[in-house]
Structure formats: structure tokens, C-alpha cells
Design a protein around this motif. Sequence first.
Motif, short mmCIF file in Angstrom:
data_model
loop_
_atom_site.label_atom_id
_atom_site.label_comp_id
_atom_site.label_asym_id
_atom_site.label_seq_id
_atom_site.Cartn_x
_atom_site.Cartn_y
_atom_site.Cartn_z
N ALA A 191 -7.68 5.89 -4.44
CA ALA A 191 -7.58 4.83 -3.74
C ALA A 191 -6.53 5.67 -2.36
O ALA A 191 -5.25 6.00 -3.25
N GLY A 192 -6.11 5.93 -1.46
CA GLY A 192 -5.15 6.06 -0.80
C GLY A 192 -4.57 7.58 -0.56
O GLY A 192 -3.47 7.92 -0.86
N VAL A 193 -5.27 8.38 -0.92
CA VAL A 193 -5.23 10.43 -1.56
C VAL A 193 -5.80 10.62 -0.25
O VAL A 193 -7.16 10.75 -0.09
N ILE A 194 -4.86 11.45 0.33
CA ILE A 194 -5.28 12.29 0.81
C ILE A 194 -4.74 14.00 -0.04
O ILE A 194 -3.70 14.39 -0.21
N THR A 195 -6.33 15.49 -0.21
CA THR A 195 -5.77 16.15 -0.64
C THR A 195 -5.56 17.51 0.00
O THR A 195 -6.86 17.32 1.25
N VAL A 196 -4.85 17.91 0.06
CA VAL A 196 -4.28 18.88 1.29
C VAL A 196 -4.04 20.55 0.84
O VAL A 196 -3.82 20.20 -0.05
N ASP A 197 -4.73 21.50 0.67
CA ASP A 197 -5.03 22.86 0.13
C ASP A 197 -3.19 22.95 1.27
O ASP A 197 -3.25 23.14 2.31
N ILE A 198 -2.51 24.09 -0.26
CA ILE A 198 -1.15 24.90 0.52
C ILE A 198 -1.81 25.80 1.70
O ILE A 198 -0.56 26.54 1.78
N ASP A 199 -2.77 26.74 0.87
CA ASP A 199 -3.29 28.33 1.24
C ASP A 199 -2.91 27.77 2.67
O ASP A 199 -4.15 28.30 3.74
N ALA A 200 -2.35 27.35 4.03
CA ALA A 200 -1.92 27.15 5.61
C ALA A 200 -0.46 27.29 5.89
O ALA A 200 0.35 27.30 4.81
N THR A 238 0.63 -1.46 0.23
CA THR A 238 0.30 -0.20 -0.31
C THR A 238 0.91 1.24 -0.37
O THR A 238 1.83 1.12 0.83
N LEU A 239 0.28 2.40 -0.88
CA LEU A 239 1.06 3.36 -1.01
C LEU A 239 -0.09 4.26 -1.06
O LEU A 239 -0.73 4.30 -1.51
N TYR A 240 0.47 5.83 0.19
CA TYR A 240 -0.09 6.26 0.50
C TYR A 240 0.66 7.31 -0.54
O TYR A 240 1.53 7.83 -0.17
N PHE A 241 -0.95 8.95 -1.21
CA PHE A 241 -0.16 9.65 -2.26
C PHE A 241 -0.95 10.86 -1.23
O PHE A 241 -2.27 11.06 -0.84
N VAL A 242 -0.15 12.53 -0.34
CA VAL A 242 -0.92 13.11 0.04
C VAL A 242 -0.67 14.34 -1.39
O VAL A 242 0.41 14.58 -1.73
#
Length: 176
Positions: free
Chosen positions: A150-159, A106-110
Motif C-alpha cells: 500500500a502507498g506505493v507509486i511505481t514510475v519507470d525511469i525511462d523518461a 502514513t508513508l508514501y513510496f515512489v
Amino acid sequence: MPPIEPSSPLAIVIMGVSGSGKTSVGEHLAARLGCAFVEGDRLHPEANVAKMAKGIPLTDDDRWPWLDLVGNELATARGRGQSVVVSCSALKQTYRDRLRREAGGTLYFVFLTGDPKVLEQRMGARTGHFMPTSLLQSQLGTLESPEHEAGVITVDIDASVDTIVSKAFDGITRLI
């Protein structure tokens, strides 16, 4: 917050276009997880770095050997029973699929995403990096959003980096 204690070693790729903060977020997330961080840009063959430094976008043929090196780092860490965080643009689904195969589990992506104006500003403000701001539009044009994978977390960089890392950490925790 206590570190995550997964049943098997974690393999995480911090992905996004240039200027999204992959290195900063990757370093901080790895520290929070208590694992190694690998800077994917350092794995680029010299020819790739020279090409990008001249403002020439990489082709798929340029990227395959680099992606294999990134995948090898993931697989090697996992083979040693160690968790690892690696920064890698991983712009296309075919690139991510190749990394998934190479990682051996399993490989996760941010996925770090943000407004192109913010990305351009960040790229223009950094020093000592080979990637010129002129290549941002090429990267944005190449990017295939992983948000449906699958296995992807999306994070906005405006922080702040701390906020971004917390969101990534929380997302990984939910997925494992």
C-alpha cells in the motif's frame, strides 16, 4: 498545477537502486510540493560509505542504523507539521516496514524502476558519488519489489526528470 494540500504533512520516500535518479526526482518533487528534501545518502555512517566505495555491499546490520536515521528525519518533519521527501534505496520490505513504523503515520513510496542497462549507464556517467557501478547487481539482487504494498507509486525511469516527477506527483495525488 497547484500544490497538493493534504490534511496532514506528507512523508514520501523516493526509493530504488543506485542510479535510478532518487536525488534528482526527490529534489524536483519536493520543490513541486513546496517542502523539504533530505538526501538519504548523506545520512549514511562513514563506515557504510567507505565500505560501498570499496565495492563491498552493505549488510542488513550495516543498514539498520542508517534506516533509523532516515526514519528519524521523516518523524521529525512530521512532528513539526512539515511535509518532507527523503531519498532512500529501501530495497527490502523489512526496511520499508521499519521506515513506516519510524515515520509515525502514513508513508508514501515512489519506486523508481528501470532497465539495468540504463541504471548502469547512469551510474557510470555520474561523478563524485561513492557508489561504484560494480554494486548495481548486488542492489538488484537485494531489491524486493514494493509494487504489492500500500502507498506505493511505481514510475519507470525511462523518461525525463520532469515526466517522472509529474507521474510521481499524480500518483501521490491519487493516493491522498
